[in-house]
Scaffold this active site. Structure first.
Site, PDB file in Angstrom:
ATOM      1  N   SER A   1       0.947  -1.209   0.017  1.00  0.00           N
ATOM      2  CA  SER A   1       0.067  -0.037  -0.199  1.00  0.00           C
ATOM      3  C   SER A   1       1.307   1.254  -0.254  1.00  0.00           C
ATOM      4  O   SER A   1       0.485   2.040  -0.254  1.00  0.00           O
ATOM      5  CB  SER A   1      -1.375  -0.246   0.961  1.00  0.00           C
TER       6      SER A   1
ATOM      7  N   ARG B   1       0.201   8.739   5.133  1.00  0.00           N
ATOM      8  CA  ARG B   1      -0.930   8.574   5.627  1.00  0.00           C
ATOM      9  C   ARG B   1      -2.016   8.839   5.652  1.00  0.00           C
ATOM     10  O   ARG B   1      -2.720   8.030   5.713  1.00  0.00           O
ATOM     11  CB  ARG B   1      -0.786   8.403   7.602  1.00  0.00           C
TER      12      ARG B   1
ATOM     13  N   HIS C   1      -2.890   7.151   2.781  1.00  0.00           N
ATOM     14  CA  HIS C   1      -3.377   5.922   3.266  1.00  0.00           C
ATOM     15  C   HIS C   1      -4.830   5.452   3.692  1.00  0.00           C
ATOM     16  O   HIS C   1      -5.938   4.469   3.593  1.00  0.00           O
ATOM     17  CB  HIS C   1      -2.799   5.349   4.216  1.00  0.00           C
TER      18      HIS C   1
END
Length: 507
Positions: A311, A334, A337
């Site tokens: 990812s 982040r 994600h």
């Protein structure tokens, strides 16, 4: 019986000079299930000469030909009328054929034309919608801003329905940056229109899905369609360029699917889209040919560590992180994600000292104040090595009572209940715009200031405005925010987790 005898797959390029190898034009031709050749053309004119030859030979030998190109065939609904004068894809192709220059040295004027269209076709907007150019070309293109404009694109959408359905696909208004296709779409439309207008080929070519109505009319001997190689699982062979591997794999997979009678499903109107948008797709926007169903049935990753690593590797590959300073890189990754949208970095807003301020507050054991329970539950407690207390008062009975007293939401009332804890804390707001507005009001009335504000409320009423109020005047408090309507509990807690995991040496 297969729909086509031959498949020509083209990975186009927007390069402004002759180029081979990585990030240049690659083509693959398959016949039946056999790969005939893979070719690397240094310029678009040389590529088109070979494409014309393939079309000519296919027609003369009565072999039905499918040609897939990896650039957009249309713009978001409403743009065609502005660019070409009619709400029709062909008007756009005609305008690009008229305006775009592409010479034998691969030099083109796409940036100039994007700026020109901004000033003429889109003069109702304050700037844009086209934006972006190479950083070294500052002040060179009239009407074209180097970075994404902060306005809404008038009545236009930033993305076609196709981009929304295929995550990772870039907006066709973005002219520069990693993975963009705006400039190559302009040159591609120009050259395909020239091919269609050639009397030798004109009556034999249909453009999918505009002229074929998806899979309803595939009677012409040559079909041209838009493809997106990123949706295929491509593993390059040893020393093979990824672009070469992609055209090879797509050509072979389409051919094999057609031999097995499964390719027609790839050309049908997508079952997961509303029938109400079909006319928009067929008249203006176009669509992307789907991958054969066999790919959907492939095995999936099950190992958590591999999923996590892949990812983050995908994010680094697809996202344009060039505008994000090093200290904000982990936070940006982040955030992507947490929401699956690589373009969220374009809306990221922050103060210069935000990471240092947040790290210091976490190390000192400062309290973390959340607007809703979803934010609190999204924070990874094991990362809080200083034993930071994570507080949320929205569910307390006092919050409900106080909300009625002040005529505001429970989230805003919860900020009042935790007012005494604000000094030196980290405030994480991922849901309620009223909580962010209330926090600013509390500071204006003399409340002690937090060490950091993570302000990412989401929604259509007040979310954008509350964040703009924070960005315009954070009352001297370091902050991290995301402009616009996007935000949410997952994004807010992910930002805090990026700060706390950084202290532990993780992502």
């Amino acid at each position: 019986m297969p729909l086509f005898d031959r498949y020509l797959i083209v990975d186009w390029s927007a390069s402004n000079a002759p180029k081979t190898g990585k990030d240049s034009i690659w083509m693959a031709l398959s016949e039946g299930t056999d790969l005939v050749w893979v070719h690397n053309a240094p310029t678009r004119l040389e590529a088109m000469a070979l494409i014309r030859k393939v079309v000519e030979l296919s027609l003369s030998s009565q072999k039905r030909l499918f040609m897939g190109f990896d650039f957009a065939f249309g713009y978001p609904a409403g743009a065609a009328a502005r660019i070409g004068g009619r709400a029709n894809w062909e008007a756009v192709w005609g305008k690009m054929a008229e305006l775009i220059v592409d010479d034998e040295h691969n030099v083109t004027n796409t940036y100039e034309i994007a700026g020109q269209l901004n000033q003429t076709a889109f003069d109702g907007l304050t700037s844009g919608p086209f934006w972006g150019h190479p950083y070294q070309h500052a002040e060179r293109y009239a009407g074209l801003e180097p970075t994404k404009p902060r306005h809404v694109f008038g009545s236009l959408s930033e993305f076609r329905h196709a981009e929304r359905a295929h995550k990772g696909a870039k907006s066709l208004w973005q002219m520069a940056g990693a993975g963009v296709v705006a400039a190559q779409s302009m040159t591609g439309m120009k050259h395909l229109q020239s091919l269609r207008n050639d009397p030798q080929f004109a009556d034999n070519i249909a453009v999918w899905p505009f002229e074929t109505h998806f899979a309803d009319d595939l009677t012409k001997p040559v079909t041209i369609a838009e493809i997106y190689p990123a949706i295929f699982d491509v593993q390059p062979e040893e020393n093979e360029v990824m672009d070469a591997a992609q055209v090879r794999v797509v050509a072979q997979e389409f051919s094999e699917a057609d031999e097995a009678g499964r390719f027609s499903a790839c050309l049908e109107f997508p079952k997961d889209q509303s029938a109400g948008i079909r006319s928009v797709l067929e008249q203006e926007e176009g669509w992307i040919v789907s991958a054969p169903q066999a790919r959907v049935e492939a095995q999936y990753l099950r190992d958590p560590a591999q999923i996590y690593t892949k990812s983050f590797d995908t994010i680094v590959k697809e996202a344009d992180l060039t505008r994000v300073p090093n200290q904000m890189r982990d936070i940006a990754i982040r955030l992507i994600h947490s929401c699956g949208m690589v373009d969220i970095v374009d809306d990221l807003a922050f103060s210069q000292d935000c990471v240092q301020a947040g790290a210091a507050a976490l190390s000192e054991g400062s309290a973390i104040i959340c607007d809703v329970e979803m934010v609190r539950h999204g924070i990874i407690q094991s990362n809080l090595e200083a034993g930071n207390e994570v507080l949320c008062a929205v569910a307390k009975d006092e919050a409900r009572t106080h909300a009625l007293e002040i005529g505001n939401t429970r989230s805003a009332a919860a900020m009042d209940l935790l007012k005494s804890m604000l000094g030196g804390s980290i405030v994480v707001i991922g849901n309620a715009p009223t909580a962010l507005f209330r926090l600013l009001e509390l500071m204006d009335s003399g409340a002690e200031k937090p060490a950091l504000i993570i302000g990412m409320p989401v929604g259509f009423v007040g979310a954008m405005e509350s964040k703009e109020a924070l960005i315009a005047d954070s009352r001297g408090v370091p902050y991290i925010s995301v402009r616009g309507r996007r935000g949410g509990s997952a994004m807010a807690s992910a930002t805090l987790n990026a700060l706390s995991s950084g202290l532990k040496g993780g992502h």
